[in-house]
Design a protein around this motif. Structure first.
Motif, mmCIF file in Angstrom:
data_model
loop_
_atom_site.group_PDB
_atom_site.id
_atom_site.type_symbol
_atom_site.label_atom_id
_atom_site.label_comp_id
_atom_site.label_asym_id
_atom_site.label_seq_id
_atom_site.Cartn_x
_atom_site.Cartn_y
_atom_site.Cartn_z
ATOM 1 N N VAL A 42 0.964 -1.174 0.029
ATOM 2 C CA VAL A 42 -0.079 -0.059 -0.062
ATOM 3 C C VAL A 42 0.814 1.384 0.048
ATOM 4 O O VAL A 42 1.665 1.541 0.966
ATOM 5 C CB VAL A 42 -0.845 0.025 1.266
ATOM 6 N N ALA A 43 1.031 1.889 -1.184
ATOM 7 C CA ALA A 43 1.696 3.043 -1.125
ATOM 8 C C ALA A 43 0.959 4.318 -1.176
ATOM 9 O O ALA A 43 -0.124 4.575 -2.041
ATOM 10 C CB ALA A 43 2.589 3.116 -2.538
ATOM 11 N N ASP A 44 1.165 5.354 -0.407
ATOM 12 C CA ASP A 44 0.506 6.581 -0.484
ATOM 13 C C ASP A 44 1.269 7.786 0.515
ATOM 14 O O ASP A 44 2.466 7.433 0.954
ATOM 15 C CB ASP A 44 -0.771 6.393 0.388
ATOM 16 N N VAL A 45 1.073 9.072 0.111
ATOM 17 C CA VAL A 45 1.637 9.919 1.056
ATOM 18 C C VAL A 45 1.553 9.791 2.372
ATOM 19 O O VAL A 45 2.548 10.440 3.271
ATOM 20 C CB VAL A 45 1.204 11.405 0.376
ATOM 21 N N ASP A 46 0.519 9.209 2.802
ATOM 22 C CA ASP A 46 0.402 8.992 4.374
ATOM 23 C C ASP A 46 0.890 7.834 4.567
ATOM 24 O O ASP A 46 0.364 6.603 4.788
ATOM 25 C CB ASP A 46 -1.036 9.172 4.794
#
Length: 274
Positions: A42-46
């Protein structure tokens, strides 16, 4: 021995990276990939929230999941993401290039085309198109080095292929702000589909398939007037639900679509058939 067609859809042991994994659609995409047996990144800014979702997925589906912070508009951040995934899993089999931005300034994002600020245009393009290129380039390079192919899926939009109907937006709002289809959104999503076709032919010899998944409108904070007007334009007479996109993703990620590349798969309730 009879072939097993069900097994074509299984993703057991494969490593799938989802950018924008915390988004309205992203969470469903991550869950679906995990349920079909993939180890999901899971890649995200957060990064903290991404780690939390990865922990939930691992517990629910008994697969190995990882949550990582990544700003797809920053080259160094993308390089670090891929390096970390390879360090952990040793490979990447599926990339879902799903990250996109609406901008923190909704008034600027939904400004009329005649008044659209170049700064806002570039801010959105940096994520919606530059980011898709950066992630595809970096993961594609890794897939080529691995030597066993892979599947790359870009999330597009109907407005990358169809014109916007202004009548839909009369009296329509998103989180209390008057909305339209921003020119930068349409242009960036058209670019995403064009890039997918280019990479599909470029990397086909390496066994890497590249396709675009095109959602129709999904309810996500629009007011009732928008939903009514939008539904009236759809042959199926309703907006889509996020979970209705997961079947198409699993198809494109799995061996069920192993002879499919360079394609644009619409999940739009029939809008593009008019």
């Amino acid at each position: 021995m009879m072939p097993s067609y069900r097994r074509l859809f299984e993703l057991d042991g494969r490593v799938a990276v989802v950018t924008g994994g915390l988004g309205i659609l992203g969470r469903h995409f991550c869950r679906a990939l995990a349920e079909f047996g993939a180890h999901v990144v899971v890649a995200d800014v957060d990064g903290e929230a991404a780690e939390a979702l990865a922990t939930q997925l691992a517990a629910a589906y008994r697969v190995d999941c990882l949550g990582l912070a990544c700003d797809v508009s920053e080259e160094a951040s993308v390089e670090a993401l891929v390096a970390r995934v390879v360090e952990r899993f040793g490979r990447i089999d599926v990339l879902h290039n799903n990250a996109a931005s609406k901008s923190p300034d909704l008034a600027a994002f939904f400004a009329p085309a005649e008044e659209y600020a170049l700064e806002e245009w570039r801010r959105i393009m940096a994520v919606n198109l530059d980011g898709v290129f950066l992630v595809a380039r970096t993961v594609g390079r890794q897939m080529i080095a691995q030597g066993h192919g892979g599947s790359i899926i870009h999330t597009g939009s109907i407005y990358g292929h169809l014109g916007s109907d202004p009548a839909i937006y009369e009296g329509s709002e998103y989180l209390g702000v008057a909305i339209n289809t921003p020119p930068v959104y349409a242009a960036s999503k058209a670019g995403v589909a064009g890039l997918a076709r280019y990479l599909a032919t470029l990397w086909a010899g390496h066994g890497i398939r590249v396709n675009t998944l095109v959602p129709g409108g999904v309810a996500s904070g629009q007011n009732a007037e928008f939903q009514r007007r939008y539904a009236a334009r759809i042959p199926m007479k309703r907006m889509g639900e996020a979970e209705e996109l997961t079947g198409a993703l699993i198809y494109l990620a799995s061996d069920a679509s192993r002879y499919v590349t360079g394609q644009t798969l619409f999940v739009d309730g029939g809008l593009s058939a008019w």
